[in-house]
Design a protein around this motif. Structure first.
Motif, short mmCIF file in Angstrom:
data_model
loop_
_atom_site.label_atom_id
_atom_site.label_comp_id
_atom_site.label_asym_id
_atom_site.label_seq_id
_atom_site.Cartn_x
_atom_site.Cartn_y
_atom_site.Cartn_z
N SER A 169 -18.87 -64.13 20.21
CA SER A 169 -19.75 -63.44 21.17
C SER A 169 -20.40 -64.40 22.16
N PRO A 218 -24.71 -58.98 25.00
CA PRO A 218 -25.93 -58.21 24.72
C PRO A 218 -26.12 -57.87 23.24
N LEU A 254 -27.60 -50.90 13.50
CA LEU A 254 -27.39 -51.42 14.86
C LEU A 254 -28.15 -50.62 15.90
N CYS A 255 -28.03 -49.30 15.86
CA CYS A 255 -28.54 -48.45 16.96
C CYS A 255 -29.99 -48.04 16.79
N CYS A 291 -22.41 -46.40 17.65
CA CYS A 291 -21.76 -47.70 17.65
C CYS A 291 -20.40 -47.72 16.96
N SER A 336 -19.82 -47.56 13.77
CA SER A 336 -19.86 -48.27 12.49
C SER A 336 -19.72 -47.26 11.35
N THR A 350 -24.48 -51.26 6.95
CA THR A 350 -23.15 -51.27 7.57
C THR A 350 -22.14 -51.68 6.50
N VAL A 351 -20.94 -51.16 6.65
CA VAL A 351 -19.85 -51.46 5.72
C VAL A 351 -18.96 -52.50 6.38
N GLY A 352 -18.47 -53.45 5.62
CA GLY A 352 -17.54 -54.44 6.19
C GLY A 352 -18.25 -55.58 6.87
N GLY A 353 -19.42 -55.96 6.37
CA GLY A 353 -20.09 -57.15 6.87
C GLY A 353 -20.96 -56.88 8.07
N ASP A 354 -21.69 -57.90 8.47
CA ASP A 354 -22.59 -57.77 9.60
C ASP A 354 -21.82 -57.78 10.91
N SER A 355 -22.42 -57.21 11.91
CA SER A 355 -21.85 -57.29 13.25
C SER A 355 -21.98 -58.73 13.71
N THR A 356 -20.97 -59.21 14.41
CA THR A 356 -21.04 -60.58 14.92
C THR A 356 -21.60 -60.60 16.34
N ALA A 357 -21.78 -59.42 16.92
CA ALA A 357 -22.24 -59.35 18.30
C ALA A 357 -23.75 -59.52 18.38
N GLY A 358 -24.23 -59.57 19.60
CA GLY A 358 -25.67 -59.62 19.80
C GLY A 358 -26.17 -61.02 20.03
N VAL A 399 -25.30 -63.64 18.77
CA VAL A 399 -25.16 -64.52 17.60
C VAL A 399 -23.70 -64.88 17.44
N ALA A 400 -23.40 -66.15 17.47
CA ALA A 400 -22.00 -66.57 17.34
C ALA A 400 -21.59 -66.59 15.87
#
Ligand code: ZN
Lengths: 176, 92
Positions: free
Chosen positions: A40, A52, B7-8, B61, B63, B81-89, B91-92
């Motif tokens: 990202s 974002p 997320l939302c 989203c 999810s 959330t299922v399947g781990g955290d979102s990588t977006a936002g 955060v690399a």
């Protein structure tokens, strides 16, 4: 390559009720960008924008990156460069953009969108629903909104919003 | 009814699609006996109390979410959330 004729989704004149206006906006380019795992920040750097956080929009000049779901953002106002560490899909012509602005915009959307949009500042966005239609809602600040939905549903979206505007205006006219 | 999507944020029930018991997340191993698969595919508890099920944030989203709720009090205890955290936002 044949020379295609660009047409607006609706081609309708703006609709105004009680100082609140619904209009079709130009949407020359929309690109879905889904960063590969852990990429990202790199995607953001390559675009000159921060990727974002959920429910947010980042912008630099004409370019905007709108959060559109889990690990997904839509790039508006700029073409995506080659070689981004992301799954990139050109969705231009797949979406329609409408703008709703004026003193009753929040009340109009309150009839259609299951979110509290009062005081939603510029920089915020939401992936939600406009009645049954999928919606990417972008707050422009001061009661103005950009609404993205599928182009195939443009006339339905226009009808739903137009009807809500009409009914609100009719109700306001009853109160002395 | 509202679910707070990690997320939302808090969202109306109409944005979600209900998929059923969260038992779908606990897939039997390759060597599991037929009884385990029978259980996994066909048998469901119907608890009066705390249960876990899967919901899809269809008008949001996109999810898959695991929701822990109480069928007696209608309390929502957790949404993950299922399947781990979102990588977006950012955060690399
Ligand atoms: Zn969500």
């Amino acid at each position: 390559m044949p020379d295609l004729i660009a047409k607006p989704a609706l081609g309708l004149p703006p609709l105004t009720h009680a100082g609140t206006t619904l209009a079709e906006a130009a949407l020359p380019q929309i690109t879905a960008i889904a960063p590969f795992p852990g990429q990202s920040a790199a995607v953001g750097t390559a675009l000159g924008l921060t990727f974002p956080a959920p429910n947010c929009v980042t912008e630099a000049g004409e370019a905007r990156l709108v959060w559109a779901g889990r690990d997904l953002a839509f790039l508006l106002g700029k073409a995506a460069p080659e070689g981004l560490p992301a799954a990139v899909t050109d969705q231009s012509d797949g979406w329609v953009a409408l703008t709703l602005s004026g003193p009753q915009a929040v009340q109009v959307l309150a009839r259609l969108v299951p979110l509290d949009l009062r005081d939603m500042p510029r920089g915020q966005a939401a992936r939600t629903a406009l009645n049954h239609l999928p919606l990417v809602l972008i707050a422009e600040g001061e009661g103005a909104f950009t609404l993205l939905t599928f182009r195939s549903m443009a006339r339905t979206a226009w009808h739903e919003i137009g009807e809500a505007m009409e009914k609100l205006a009719a109700r306001a006219a009853l109160t002395p | 009814m509202r679910l707070t999507c990690p997320l939302c944020g808090p969202r109306d029930r109409r944005e979600f699609y209900y998929s059923g018991a969260a038992v779908a997340l606990d897939r039997p191993g390759a060597e599991a006996p037929p009884e385990a698969w029978d259980d996994h595919l066909h048998n469901r508890d119907n608890p009066a109390g705390v249960t876990q099920d899967l919901w899809y944030h269809e008008q949001g989203c996109c999810s898959w979410l695991k929701v822990t709720r109480n069928t007696v009090t209608h309390e929502i205890l957790a949404v993950e959330t299922v399947g781990g955290d979102s990588t977006a936002g950012g955060v690399a």
